[in-house]
Enzyme design. Structure first.
Site, PDB file in Angstrom:
ATOM      1  N   TYR A 114      -6.956  69.566  21.767  1.00 55.09           N
ATOM      2  CA  TYR A 114      -6.135  69.163  22.899  1.00 55.09           C
ATOM      3  C   TYR A 114      -5.206  70.261  23.403  1.00 55.09           C
ATOM      4  O   TYR A 114      -4.414  70.038  24.333  1.00 55.09           O
ATOM      5  CB  TYR A 114      -5.316  67.909  22.568  1.00 55.09           C
ATOM      6  CG  TYR A 114      -4.441  68.000  21.338  1.00 55.09           C
ATOM      7  CD1 TYR A 114      -3.179  68.578  21.388  1.00 55.09           C
ATOM      8  CD2 TYR A 114      -4.874  67.491  20.126  1.00 55.09           C
ATOM      9  CE1 TYR A 114      -2.376  68.657  20.267  1.00 55.09           C
ATOM     10  CE2 TYR A 114      -4.079  67.551  18.995  1.00 55.09           C
ATOM     11  CZ  TYR A 114      -2.826  68.135  19.068  1.00 55.09           C
ATOM     12  OH  TYR A 114      -2.037  68.207  17.953  1.00 55.09           O
TER      13      TYR A 114
ATOM     14  N   GLU B  67      -1.981  55.541  12.974  1.00 54.61           N
ATOM     15  CA  GLU B  67      -1.636  56.435  11.877  1.00 54.61           C
ATOM     16  C   GLU B  67      -0.242  56.136  11.347  1.00 54.61           C
ATOM     17  O   GLU B  67       0.027  56.309  10.156  1.00 54.61           O
ATOM     18  CB  GLU B  67      -1.715  57.891  12.345  1.00 54.61           C
ATOM     19  CG  GLU B  67      -1.437  58.908  11.258  1.00 54.61           C
ATOM     20  CD  GLU B  67      -1.589  60.346  11.731  1.00 54.61           C
ATOM     21  OE1 GLU B  67      -1.455  61.253  10.884  1.00 54.61           O
ATOM     22  OE2 GLU B  67      -1.842  60.564  12.933  1.00 54.61           O
TER      23      GLU B  67
ATOM     24  N   ARG C 235       5.745  66.916  12.889  1.00 54.67           N
ATOM     25  CA  ARG C 235       5.135  67.137  14.199  1.00 54.67           C
ATOM     26  C   ARG C 235       5.874  68.201  14.995  1.00 54.67           C
ATOM     27  O   ARG C 235       5.260  68.962  15.758  1.00 54.67           O
ATOM     28  CB  ARG C 235       5.085  65.814  14.975  1.00 54.67           C
ATOM     29  CG  ARG C 235       4.238  65.908  16.236  1.00 54.67           C
ATOM     30  CD  ARG C 235       4.109  64.570  16.925  1.00 54.67           C
ATOM     31  NE  ARG C 235       5.351  64.166  17.559  1.00 54.67           N
ATOM     32  CZ  ARG C 235       5.409  63.294  18.573  1.00 54.67           C
ATOM     33  NH1 ARG C 235       4.295  62.742  19.037  1.00 54.67           N
ATOM     34  NH2 ARG C 235       6.573  62.957  19.101  1.00 54.67           N
TER      35      ARG C 235
ATOM     36  N   ARG D  41      -0.814  55.897  22.718  1.00 55.40           N
ATOM     37  CA  ARG D  41       0.483  56.287  23.285  1.00 55.40           C
ATOM     38  C   ARG D  41       0.338  57.487  24.218  1.00 55.40           C
ATOM     39  O   ARG D  41       1.199  57.710  25.068  1.00 55.40           O
ATOM     40  CB  ARG D  41       1.488  56.590  22.175  1.00 55.40           C
ATOM     41  CG  ARG D  41       1.212  57.833  21.368  1.00 55.40           C
ATOM     42  CD  ARG D  41       2.307  58.110  20.329  1.00 55.40           C
ATOM     43  NE  ARG D  41       2.094  59.383  19.667  1.00 55.40           N
ATOM     44  CZ  ARG D  41       1.341  59.557  18.588  1.00 55.40           C
ATOM     45  NH1 ARG D  41       0.735  58.500  18.048  1.00 55.40           N
ATOM     46  NH2 ARG D  41       1.186  60.748  18.044  1.00 55.40           N
TER      47      ARG D  41
ATOM     48  N   HIS E  28     -12.783  65.472  11.134  1.00 55.35           N
ATOM     49  CA  HIS E  28     -11.532  65.547  11.888  1.00 55.35           C
ATOM     50  C   HIS E  28     -10.764  66.793  11.487  1.00 55.35           C
ATOM     51  O   HIS E  28     -10.265  66.915  10.373  1.00 55.35           O
ATOM     52  CB  HIS E  28     -10.684  64.307  11.627  1.00 55.35           C
ATOM     53  CG  HIS E  28      -9.513  64.182  12.563  1.00 55.35           C
ATOM     54  ND1 HIS E  28      -9.666  63.942  13.910  1.00 55.35           N
ATOM     55  CD2 HIS E  28      -8.170  64.261  12.349  1.00 55.35           C
ATOM     56  CE1 HIS E  28      -8.479  63.869  14.485  1.00 55.35           C
ATOM     57  NE2 HIS E  28      -7.552  64.072  13.561  1.00 55.35           N
TER      58      HIS E  28
ATOM     59  N   HIS F 219      -7.967  57.774  10.946  1.00 52.23           N
ATOM     60  CA  HIS F 219      -6.868  57.256  10.128  1.00 52.23           C
ATOM     61  C   HIS F 219      -6.969  55.734   9.974  1.00 52.23           C
ATOM     62  O   HIS F 219      -7.270  55.252   8.897  1.00 52.23           O
ATOM     63  CB  HIS F 219      -5.491  57.664  10.662  1.00 52.23           C
ATOM     64  CG  HIS F 219      -5.291  59.129  10.757  1.00 52.23           C
ATOM     65  ND1 HIS F 219      -5.426  59.977   9.664  1.00 52.23           N
ATOM     66  CD2 HIS F 219      -4.983  59.925  11.809  1.00 52.23           C
ATOM     67  CE1 HIS F 219      -5.202  61.215  10.049  1.00 52.23           C
ATOM     68  NE2 HIS F 219      -4.942  61.219  11.341  1.00 52.23           N
TER      69      HIS F 219
ATOM     70  N   HIS G   1      -7.225  58.922  17.561  1.00 51.61           N
ATOM     71  CA  HIS G   1      -6.263  58.593  16.511  1.00 51.61           C
ATOM     72  C   HIS G   1      -5.883  57.124  16.664  1.00 51.61           C
ATOM     73  O   HIS G   1      -5.590  56.670  17.769  1.00 51.61           O
ATOM     74  CB  HIS G   1      -4.991  59.431  16.659  1.00 51.61           C
ATOM     75  CG  HIS G   1      -5.168  60.887  16.394  1.00 51.61           C
ATOM     76  ND1 HIS G   1      -4.779  61.857  17.288  1.00 51.61           N
ATOM     77  CD2 HIS G   1      -5.665  61.548  15.324  1.00 51.61           C
ATOM     78  CE1 HIS G   1      -5.028  63.063  16.778  1.00 51.61           C
ATOM     79  NE2 HIS G   1      -5.577  62.896  15.588  1.00 51.61           N
TER      80      HIS G   1
ATOM     81  N   ASP H 140      -8.319  67.133   8.559  1.00 54.80           N
ATOM     82  CA  ASP H 140      -7.234  66.943   9.511  1.00 54.80           C
ATOM     83  C   ASP H 140      -6.270  68.123   9.556  1.00 54.80           C
ATOM     84  O   ASP H 140      -6.544  69.136  10.190  1.00 54.80           O
ATOM     85  CB  ASP H 140      -6.506  65.641   9.172  1.00 54.80           C
ATOM     86  CG  ASP H 140      -5.527  65.216  10.252  1.00 54.80           C
ATOM     87  OD1 ASP H 140      -5.438  65.897  11.277  1.00 54.80           O
ATOM     88  OD2 ASP H 140      -4.843  64.199  10.068  1.00 54.80           O
TER      89      ASP H 140
END
Length: 450
Positions: free
Chosen positions: A124, A236, A85, A209, A62, A270, A233, A321
């Site tokens: 992505y 997480e 984020r 989500r 990942h 995760h 994911h 990650d």
């Protein structure tokens, strides 16, 4: 990947769980192992000598390559995953196909220096910042495939479906470049990606989500029709679970199970905050779980139930990650150490089991079941860890696996071979001659865009 046959002589090699001395590994023009011989006391003529312990190449299951630009800067101050984020989105907004290639090439070269021979890139950032597709719709993904080739490692490009910012809400301005609009449009674009000798194409659901429940099956069907790996994911953060309960009155794991997403071809990344029922569902379906310990602790995510998942039937793999560090030996070691913290007991996995998690199981999760072992027919992908550094010196060769897993770091990697090609020789990358400088250039381009 290999242009001609080559033989290597390993002073010590890890062969299916045991350390053997004086091992000749012969490779063919097709980049696969043709012969493994043990008990050879000296390097044969023309064989390349490898000191230390030679192990199968490590698989980084990942990766988000551009998160490497946040190393150190993300460690200033406090906050949570959600504040981190926002900084990540700012970096993502700067990416172009050219800058993505430049940074990814350097990041993948850093991985090769760390003994990683295959990476799973959870990709992505598909379109221009305003969401408009590039003239070549897969320009970003193709840049990453090219970067892996330039760095000399294999890649599984996990092309990711990302359609919403949350349950029932459209992408934000910063997320527009992630979205294809519909799952069907994502599938059409992803279908145009082409596998090569060093690259395979997989699929990913960003999260429950980010992909509506009604669209989950489209992504899963795309992967199954192609026998391609499917990653996602999962749980997480507790906030993801809470939002899923509000929208669907169930956990993300149960939602995925109800839509037929779980199974042996699927890897959940995760899986940190799970119920007992979630663990049973993942294990009973044979769904893999990729644990990313250094990121999960860096972002204060928590410690996931890795041991319980494995007991339930989920194969484990490892990823770096966000690349707070790139060190699969540290990820493997952390799997055991985190479980010790949780249980206040030692000895949940042997060193051999942890090494297999970092190599064979990781390759399987990325769709490279023909890699991750030192045996005839497997890809000639392997790495050598020094046994004479301040971290590894002292133990007898019979304990080399324990020394590597419990004490060595990426700094102890001396050689990395991919497809029979000597990509890293005595700690020096043969294709990217100054990896630190390449990293600095790639990061500087994002932090100070022209």
């Amino acid at each position: 990947m290999s242009l001609s046959a080559q033989s290597y002589w390993a002073a010590h090699a890890w062969l299916n769980g045991t350390v053997q001395d004086g091992v000749v590994i012969a490779t063919g023009p097709d980049g696969r192992v043709t012969e493994v011989r043990t008990g050879v006391p000296e390097p044969p003529i023309a064989a390349v000598p490898l000191g230390g312990l030679t192990v199968p190449g490590l698989a980084n299951v990942h990766s988000h390559f551009f998160h490497r630009a946040l190393r150190s800067t993300a460690q200033i101050g406090g906050g949570t995953f959600w504040t981190w984020r926002e900084a990540m989105y700012l970096v993502a907004s700067q990416l172009t196909p050219d800058s993505a290639h430049e940074l990814a090439r350097a990041v993948y070269a850093e991985m090769a220096l760390a003994g990683i021979t295959c990476v799973g890139e959870f990709h992505y950032v598909h379109h221009q910042p305003d969401g408009t597709p590039y003239h070549h719709p897969n320009a970003m993904g193709e840049a990453l495939i090219a970067a892996a080739a330039d760095a000399g490692i294999r890649i599984t490009l996990l092309d990711t479906c990302y359609l919403s910012s949350g349950f029932g809400t459209p992408p934000t301005a910063r997320q527009r470049r992630f979205s294809d609009g519909t799952a069907e449009a994502w599938a059409t674009r992803a279908a145009a990606l082409t596998a090569t000798g060093h690259a395979r194409i997989g699929a990913a659901i960003h999260s429950v989500r980010a992909v509506p429940a009604t669209a989950l099956g489209t992504v899963a069907d795309w992967a199954r029709e192609r026998n391609a790996p499917l990653h996602l994911h999962l749980s997480e953060q507790p906030a993801e679970n809470e939002a899923c309960h509000r929208a669907h009155s169930t956990t993300p794991t149960r939602l995925l199970a109800d839509h037929g997403i779980l199974g042996p071809g699927t890897t959940a990344v995760h899986a940190t905050h799970l119920t007992d029922d979630d663990i049973t569902l993942l294990g009973a379906t044979g769904t893999g779980v990729c644990v990313c310990p250094t990121t999960e602790r860096d972002l204060a995510d928590g410690i996931g139930p890795a041991a319980a998942l494995e007991r339930a039937g989920s194969p484990l793999s490892l990823g770096s990650d966000s690349h707070a560090v790139i060190d699969l030996l540290e990820e493997a070691r952390a799997l055991e150490l985190h479980e010790r913290l949780r249980t206040r007991a030692r000895g949940h996995w042997t060193a051999a089991q942890l090494l297999r998690t970092a190599s064979e199981e990781g390759h399987a999760a990325l769709g490279w079941a023909d890699a991750g072992r030192l045996e005839p027919g497997s890809f000639a992908d392997f790495t050598t860890v020094a046994l004479d550094t301040v971290r590894t010196a002292g133990p007898a060769p019979a304990l080399a696996t324990e020394a590597v897993i419990h004490a060595a770091t990426a700094a102890d990697i001396r050689d990395t071979v991919v497809g029979g090609r000597h990509i890293v020789r005595d700690g020096v990358h043969q294709l990217v001659h100054d990896v630190p400088a390449a990293l600095a250039r790639g990061i500087r381009a994002l932090n100070h865009p022209r």
